[in-house]
Design an enzyme around this catalytic site. Sequence first.
Site, PDB file in Angstrom:
ATOM      1  N   ARG A 110     -50.202  -7.497 -79.456  1.00 48.77           N
ATOM      2  CA  ARG A 110     -51.226  -7.770 -80.468  1.00 48.77           C
ATOM      3  C   ARG A 110     -51.714  -9.190 -80.308  1.00 48.77           C
ATOM      4  NH1 ARG A 110     -50.085  -6.000 -86.509  1.00 48.77           N
ATOM      5  NH2 ARG A 110     -48.293  -7.372 -86.354  1.00 48.77           N
ATOM      6  N   THR A 132     -56.804 -11.936 -83.425  1.00 46.50           N
ATOM      7  CA  THR A 132     -57.680 -10.820 -83.784  1.00 46.50           C
ATOM      8  C   THR A 132     -56.904  -9.579 -84.222  1.00 46.50           C
ATOM      9  OG1 THR A 132     -57.651  -9.920 -81.552  1.00 46.50           O
ATOM     10  CG2 THR A 132     -59.320 -11.605 -82.033  1.00 46.50           C
ATOM     11  N   ASP A 150     -40.293  -7.389 -88.225  1.00 43.67           N
ATOM     12  CA  ASP A 150     -40.762  -7.124 -86.864  1.00 43.67           C
ATOM     13  C   ASP A 150     -39.767  -6.196 -86.177  1.00 43.67           C
ATOM     14  OD1 ASP A 150     -42.663  -8.719 -84.533  1.00 43.67           O
ATOM     15  OD2 ASP A 150     -40.946  -7.516 -83.879  1.00 43.67           O
ATOM     16  N   ASP A 185     -38.201  -7.461 -82.861  1.00 47.90           N
ATOM     17  CA  ASP A 185     -37.219  -8.534 -83.079  1.00 47.90           C
ATOM     18  C   ASP A 185     -35.930  -7.985 -83.673  1.00 47.90           C
ATOM     19  OD1 ASP A 185     -38.781 -10.535 -82.041  1.00 47.90           O
ATOM     20  OD2 ASP A 185     -39.554 -11.207 -83.981  1.00 47.90           O
TER      21      ASP A 185
HETATM   22  N1  URA Z   1     -45.120  -4.497 -86.111  1.00 43.44           N
HETATM   23  C1  URA Z   1     -43.896  -4.706 -86.636  1.00 43.44           C
HETATM   24  O1  URA Z   1     -42.914  -4.815 -85.897  1.00 43.44           O
HETATM   25  N2  URA Z   1     -43.755  -4.790 -87.975  1.00 43.44           N
HETATM   26  C2  URA Z   1     -44.795  -4.659 -88.819  1.00 43.44           C
HETATM   27  O2  URA Z   1     -44.603  -4.727 -90.032  1.00 43.44           O
HETATM   28  C3  URA Z   1     -46.077  -4.458 -88.263  1.00 43.44           C
HETATM   29  C4  URA Z   1     -46.214  -4.374 -86.902  1.00 43.44           C
END
Ligand code: URA
Length: 210
Positions: free
Chosen positions: A105, A109, A201, A204
Site C-alpha cells: 500500500r 495514496t 497490522d 506485523d
Molecule cells: N491491513 C492490516 O494489516 N490491518 C488493517 O487494519 C488494515 C489493513
Amino acid sequence: MPPGVTVVDHPLVRHKLTLMRTGDTGTAEFRRLLREIALLLGYEVLRDLPLATRTIETPLAPMESPKLEGKKLVLVSILRAGIGLLDGLLDLVPAARVGHIGLYRDPETLEAVEYYFKVPGHLDDRMLVIVDPMLATGNSAIAATARLKAAGARSVKFLCLLAAPEGVAAFRAAHPDVPVFTAAIDDRLNDHGYIVPGLGDAGDRLYGTK
Ligand code: URA
C-alpha cells in the site's frame, strides 16, 4: 448483509477472532490462531468444490465414492499477510495450486502497487480463492482480482478474516461477480486505512515485525 458477502460467524470462529484481536496475544499464538481459523473459513469458502466419483473398495464391498478434483483449485495469497490464511487452507487441500501476488500500500495514496506476480497456468479452467486477512480500503483486493482476471481467471472468490464496510462496498462494486467470505465486518476505517476496532497490522502481528 450485502449480497455476495458471507460472514462466517460460527462460535469457534468468533472465539478465535477475539483472541486474535486482543493486543497482548503474541506472534506465535496469533499465527496458530490464523491457521486454525483458516480451516473453519475454508469449510465455507470451499463448500462448492467440484467432486469426481471414483470406484473404491471398502473392506466389505466396492462402491462409487466422491473425491476432490484437488488440482482444480488455486489459492492465491496476497503477500505478505495472505500467507497466514494460505497455510491453513493448504492443510485442508494439500493438492491445491498456489499463486502469490505481491502488493504494497502506498502510504500516501493507500493505492495498491504490484511488485510480484506468480500464478499457475490455465487459470480459466480453475476455481480461485484469493486470500488476504484484511479487506480494508479494498484497493489491494480489487487490484489483485483485476490482475487475475486479466490473466484468465473466471471463477474467483475472496476470503479474508476481517473486513471494513468501505472495503466490502468498494470490492463488490468493482467485482460484483466475486463473492466475499469473512469472519466479521467491523465498524469503519481510520484515516490511515486501518480497520477499527480490527486487530492492528496483520502482517506485523503474524511475523513480529513491529
Ligand atoms: N491491513 C492490516 O494489516 N490491518 C488493517 O487494519 C488494515 C489493513
